[in-house]
Motif scaffolding. Structure first.
Motif, short mmCIF file in Angstrom:
data_model
loop_
_atom_site.label_atom_id
_atom_site.label_comp_id
_atom_site.label_asym_id
_atom_site.label_seq_id
_atom_site.Cartn_x
_atom_site.Cartn_y
_atom_site.Cartn_z
N GLU A 1 33.45 28.52 35.76
CA GLU A 1 34.25 27.36 35.40
C GLU A 1 35.33 27.10 36.44
O GLU A 1 35.59 25.94 36.81
N VAL A 2 35.93 28.17 36.95
CA VAL A 2 36.94 28.02 38.00
C VAL A 2 36.32 27.40 39.25
O VAL A 2 36.87 26.48 39.86
N ARG A 3 35.16 27.91 39.65
CA ARG A 3 34.50 27.35 40.84
C ARG A 3 34.15 25.88 40.65
O ARG A 3 34.26 25.08 41.58
N PHE A 4 33.73 25.52 39.43
CA PHE A 4 33.42 24.12 39.15
C PHE A 4 34.67 23.26 39.30
O PHE A 4 34.63 22.17 39.88
N MET A 5 35.80 23.73 38.76
CA MET A 5 37.05 22.98 38.86
C MET A 5 37.51 22.85 40.32
O MET A 5 38.01 21.80 40.74
N GLN A 6 37.34 23.90 41.09
CA GLN A 6 37.73 23.85 42.49
C GLN A 6 36.87 22.84 43.26
O GLN A 6 37.39 22.07 44.08
N ALA A 7 35.58 22.85 42.99
CA ALA A 7 34.70 21.88 43.64
C ALA A 7 35.05 20.46 43.20
O ALA A 7 35.03 19.52 44.03
N TRP A 8 35.37 20.29 41.94
CA TRP A 8 35.77 18.98 41.43
C TRP A 8 37.02 18.50 42.17
O TRP A 8 37.10 17.34 42.59
N ARG A 9 38.00 19.40 42.31
CA ARG A 9 39.24 19.05 43.01
C ARG A 9 38.94 18.60 44.44
O ARG A 9 39.46 17.58 44.91
N ASN A 10 38.11 19.37 45.14
CA ASN A 10 37.82 19.04 46.53
C ASN A 10 37.07 17.72 46.65
O ASN A 10 37.36 16.90 47.53
N ASP A 11 36.10 17.49 45.76
CA ASP A 11 35.32 16.25 45.81
C ASP A 11 36.20 15.05 45.48
O ASP A 11 36.08 13.99 46.10
N ALA A 12 37.09 15.23 44.48
CA ALA A 12 37.97 14.11 44.11
C ALA A 12 38.95 13.78 45.22
O ALA A 12 39.22 12.61 45.50
N ALA A 13 39.49 14.82 45.88
CA ALA A 13 40.42 14.58 46.97
C ALA A 13 39.74 13.85 48.13
O ALA A 13 40.31 12.95 48.75
N GLN A 14 38.50 14.23 48.42
CA GLN A 14 37.75 13.57 49.49
C GLN A 14 37.42 12.12 49.11
O GLN A 14 37.54 11.21 49.93
N ALA A 15 37.03 11.92 47.86
CA ALA A 15 36.67 10.57 47.43
C ALA A 15 37.88 9.65 47.44
O ALA A 15 37.76 8.45 47.69
N LEU A 16 39.07 10.22 47.20
CA LEU A 16 40.28 9.41 47.17
C LEU A 16 40.57 8.77 48.53
O LEU A 16 41.26 7.74 48.60
N GLU A 17 40.07 9.35 49.58
CA GLU A 17 40.30 8.82 50.92
C GLU A 17 39.37 7.67 51.27
O GLU A 17 39.53 7.04 52.32
N SER A 18 38.42 7.37 50.41
CA SER A 18 37.46 6.31 50.72
C SER A 18 38.15 4.95 50.66
O SER A 18 38.81 4.62 49.67
N PRO A 19 37.97 4.12 51.70
CA PRO A 19 38.58 2.78 51.69
C PRO A 19 37.90 1.82 50.72
O PRO A 19 38.42 0.74 50.45
N GLU A 20 36.75 2.21 50.18
CA GLU A 20 36.02 1.32 49.28
C GLU A 20 36.55 1.35 47.85
O GLU A 20 36.17 0.51 47.03
N LEU A 21 37.42 2.31 47.55
CA LEU A 21 37.95 2.42 46.19
C LEU A 21 38.96 1.32 45.90
O LEU A 21 39.79 0.99 46.75
N THR A 22 38.88 0.76 44.70
CA THR A 22 39.90 -0.19 44.26
C THR A 22 41.14 0.58 43.81
O THR A 22 41.11 1.80 43.64
N ASP A 23 42.23 -0.14 43.64
CA ASP A 23 43.46 0.51 43.18
C ASP A 23 43.27 1.15 41.81
O ASP A 23 43.80 2.23 41.54
N GLU A 24 42.49 0.47 40.94
CA GLU A 24 42.24 1.03 39.62
C GLU A 24 41.45 2.31 39.72
O GLU A 24 41.76 3.31 39.05
N GLU A 25 40.43 2.34 40.59
CA GLU A 25 39.62 3.54 40.77
C GLU A 25 40.45 4.67 41.37
O GLU A 25 40.27 5.83 41.01
N LYS A 26 41.35 4.33 42.27
CA LYS A 26 42.23 5.36 42.84
C LYS A 26 43.14 5.95 41.76
O LYS A 26 43.43 7.15 41.76
N GLY A 27 43.59 5.10 40.84
CA GLY A 27 44.41 5.60 39.75
C GLY A 27 43.66 6.60 38.90
O GLY A 27 44.19 7.66 38.54
N TYR A 28 42.38 6.27 38.56
CA TYR A 28 41.56 7.20 37.80
C TYR A 28 41.37 8.50 38.57
O TYR A 28 41.41 9.60 38.00
N MET A 29 41.16 8.40 39.89
CA MET A 29 40.92 9.59 40.69
C MET A 29 42.15 10.48 40.74
O MET A 29 42.07 11.71 40.69
#
Length: 797
Positions: A682-710
């Motif tokens: 479960e810890v490894r899953f959460m760590q991977a989730w954190r890393n994937d979310a942080a990387q996705a947050l840098e995408s210029p294609e995200l809307t402001d609303e999607e960034k808020g969710y992220m």
């Protein structure tokens, strides 16, 4: 146009999440030739985990020419089994199930792969006209199933009315309605479809009738048919239950449905108790008999005569979607959570073994026992007596039919043990050893004067106090009170100085008003001062002063909605914080969620401030506290005709009947924390989730609303990872230590009849009835305080 996967298949999510828990049970060797159980419910009961119930892995079964074709949740294979076979054999491979994620797909799909998957997804299999059939609701397809697989016919069925369509902000979504009881007859494909409307809880069903040759649809609106089965030529037999608003009770009906006209003709079917649980309707043309399952019993009914018992089946109750068949050789088969085949011979049924449990319930233990003993179904009687007197009369009258009684009062248990009306369980060695490892107070309540176990717990509750230490300190309420006088002084100071300016905070939860506090204090007074066989002085100044303080507080009942707003009542959507809760830690180890109040913040729910367990209030400084404990226990009727099997059930309860927290609560030697299984994963899953979310947050294609969710997602994961030390445990070290300090003062008051209440039933028993009546008269204004105390002294000493 295609729509999303069927809402009726939501159970598959559980199957996918818990696939590791599933196991196929082999066919059971039972008393009657041809009896068998396939794919019955699977129960995981582990000493190191909570008990989880999981349905069996049988999705659907149909019968053709005496053989069953079985579709499981996990495999794309269709299996074939016939009575006499030891195991089912592979018959053919079915198209792969569409991805579960498509259940949340848009109303209109454009991805060719998704469209192809949904176009081949089988919603139902059916049998009739000498063939096996597959039905696809999305593309409106029907086809034949052979050993080579599915061959879809070139016909378009009208399936638009099978879907509920709802509009959302980002489009439309479609949900397949519940479809049950597929039948093919005379070139027509039938199934029942729910007609639930958003503003109605009606049980009515619509019979969908498709012409297989043309695809044309005809719909027959039924009265309250929830199940159908083939009857006489051109007719179906139906059964259903609806609620009669004018009569204020459920009304059930068995009818003959004429398929040509759609007319329903009621049969003179006997009125049944608990008819909602009826399932497995089947008709035997050779004897003009109707068979059905109710309360794990199969009944044979000939119109104009009483129903007779034909068989027992250890299947879960109330599965109205279950289909059933009559087979050659007098066999009845029902596909409930699994496939059960039983001889439907009333003479064999009369000689079969079963266990009747009075005032019990169907849970993982009951289901597990029946999986281990498929020839011994458990039957539950919810109308049996709960008092020692009532049980004694039942046993004395020769009631060997009730094998096990569930008791909700320790005083009633003590009376039955004293009368010799509880069987000695010491022969079940593991049970005896388990009881010997429990707290001495628990052993005293469960055992006779010779130390032999005569009962075993099925539930446990303890009632210490819980204080929100953070709030207590924030409002500078001083040292924690140890007496009722100090406690009510604190409450009066809160009312005078803080309550008006802090409407979002309550000193006590909404469950408490002056009436409930009066009842609690009187019961605690009896617990503190009561001694077996000795009178209690209810005119003592300490009791009068405490009740006078309650009257001065004048706590009015809270509105119903306030009960759901307290921090301790609902940790997920709490609107009101509670400073002191008299029952927050009751059953601390009975409910895993309670541990969060003693271990800190649980990020999976709303943040919870740390709480503190404190000893219960006493009436005089220096008194030793007594903490009121309650148990629900089972006893075995010593006159049971199935005494050996009933004791086996008690032994099974000792193996699996207590969840992890209750085991900690009853066994003082269990002091090592219990870690969640798979926590590191479960810890490894959460760590991977954190890393994937942080990387996705840098995408210029995200809307402001999607960034808020992220960002919210990242905050959640960060809180979870920061609280690993708390999230790691099913039971943590801190609540264990806090509980041990309280449990030393535990008592079950089994020798105090004035506290004789059927916990769980909320029913006062014996002298407790008089006590409750006096409390009600006092809190209702009929008696003054002095009059109350005088009558308590004169009537209850």
């Amino acid at each position: 146009m295609l729509l999303m996967k069927p809402y009726s298949k939501m159970r598959r999510l559980l199957a996918a999440a818990c696939a590791c828990l599933l196991a196929c049970l082999p066919a059971a060797a039972l008393a009657a030739p041809g009896d068998a159980t396939l794919f019955a419910q699977t129960v995981l009961l582990d000493h190191d985990q909570l008990a989880w119930y999981k349905e069996g892995n049988l999705d659907q079964a149909v019968q053709l020419d005496g053989a069953f074709y079985l579709r499981t949740w996990e495999e794309n294979a269709l299996l074939r089994w016939a009575p006499g076979m030891i195991e089912p054999e592979a018959f053919c491979t079915l198209p792969p199930r569409a991805d579960e994620s498509l259940e949340s797909a848009p109303f209109e799909l454009t991805d060719p792969a998704q469209i192809e998957a949904l176009s081949n997804d089988i919603a139902l299999i059916a049998a009739g006209d000498g063939k096996l059939w597959a039905f696809n609701a999305y593309a409106g397809r029907i086809g034949e199933i052979t050993a080579q697989g599915v061959t879809w016919r070139d016909v378009q069925l009208d399936t638009a009315d099978l879907f509920r369509v709802e509009a959302y902000e980002d489009g439309q979504f479609g949900y397949l309605r519940t479809l049950t009881h597929p039948i093919v007859a005379e070139g027509v494909f039938y199934c029942l479809r729910d007609t639930y409307a958003e503003d109605s809880w009606s049980n009515r069903r619509t019979l969908m009738c498709w012409d297989i040759a043309t695809g044309a649809l005809r719909q027959i609106e039924t009265g309250c048919a929830q199940m159908i089965c083939p009857y006489k030529p051109g007719q179906f037999l139906t059964f259903g239950t609806d609620f009669d608003e004018s009569a204020g009770e459920p009304v059930s009906a068995m009818t003959v449905l004429d398929l040509a006209s759609g007319k329903e003709t009621p049969l003179d079917f006997e009125k049944l108790q608990n008819a909602y649980a009826l399932s497995g309707l089947a008709y035997d043309a050779a004897t003009d008999s109707v068979y059905y399952t109710l309360g794990r019993r199969v009944w044979r009914w000939v119109p104009g005569a009483p129903a007779v018992l034909a068989a027992y089946i250890p299947a879960p109750e109330g599965m109205t979607d279950a289909t059933a068949w009559l087979l050659p050789g007098g066999l009845y088969a029902i596909a409930a959570d699994g496939l059960y085949v039983r001889s439907a011979d009333p003479q064999q049924a009369a000689a079969a073994r079963s266990l009747t449990i009075a005032n019990g319930w169907e849970d993982t233990v009951a289901l597990g026992f029946m999986a281990e003993h498929p020839d011994v179904p458990l039957l539950f009687n919810g109308d049996a007596p709960v008092t020692a007197e009532g049980i004694a009369q039942a046993i004395a009258s020769g009631d060997g039919q009730t094998d096990i009684f569930v008791l909700y009062s320790m005083a009633e248990l003590r009376a039955l043990i004293g009368k010799g009306l509880a069987a000695d369980l010491s022969g079940a060695e593991a049970l005896a050893q388990d009881v010997a490892a429990m707290y001495p107070q628990v052993q005293k309540a469960l055992c006779d004067s010779q130390g032999r176990p005569m009962a075993y717990p099925r539930g446990f509750d303890l009632s210490p106090w819980s204080v929100n230490q953070t709030l207590w300190d924030r409002f500078n309420l001083g040292p924690l009170p140890t007496t009722y006088a100090q406690f009510f002084d604190c409450m009066a100071r809160w009312q005078a100085q803080y309550a008006e300016a802090n409407p979002h905070v309550r000193f006590l939860s909404a469950a408490y008003d002056s009436a409930s506090l009066t009842e609690l204090v009187l019961n605690d007074y009896i617990l503190q001062y009561g001694r077996p066989g000795e009178p209690i002085d209810f005119t003592a100044p300490v009791l009068r002063d405490a009740l006078a303080q309650i009257a001065a507080l004048n706590l009015q009942p809270a509105p119903e909605e306030a009960w759901y707003a307290d921090e301790f009542s609902d940790g997920y959507e709490a609107e009101t914080q509670v400073i002191c809760h008299m029952t927050a830690a009751r059953g601390l180890f009975y409910n895993a969620d309670q541990t969060q109040y003693l271990t800190g913040t649980d990020p999976e729910s709303a943040p919870v401030v740390e709480a503190l367990l404190v000893p219960p209030m006493v009436f005089e400084a220096g008194q030793k506290p007594r903490v009121y404990g309650q148990m629900q226990v089972i006893i075995v009727n010593p006159s049971s005709k199935n005494l050996d099997m009933a004791i086996q059930y008690a032994a099974y309860c000792a193996r699996y009947g207590l969840d992890l927290e209750t085991r900690y609560a009853l066994h003082p030697g269990m002091n090592e924390p219990a870690e969640k299984p798979g926590f590191e994963d479960e810890v490894r899953f959460m760590q991977a989730w954190r890393n994937d979310a942080a990387q996705a947050l840098e995408s210029p294609e995200l809307t402001d609303e999607e960034k808020g969710y992220m960002r919210e997602s990242l905050d959640y994961v960060a809180r979870w990872l920061a609280e690993q030390d708390n999230n790691r445990w099913l039971v943590a070290a801190k609540p264990i230590a806090a509980y041990r300090a309280i449990a030393e003062d535990m008592t079950f008051a089994e020798d105090l009849p004035l506290l004789n209440q059927a916990a769980g039933y909320g029913e006062a028993l014996g002298p407790q009835e008089k006590l409750q009546d006096l409390i009600d008269r006092y809190t209702g204004g009929e008696l003054g305080l002095d009059a109350l105390l005088q009558q308590l002294n004169s009537e209850l000493r």
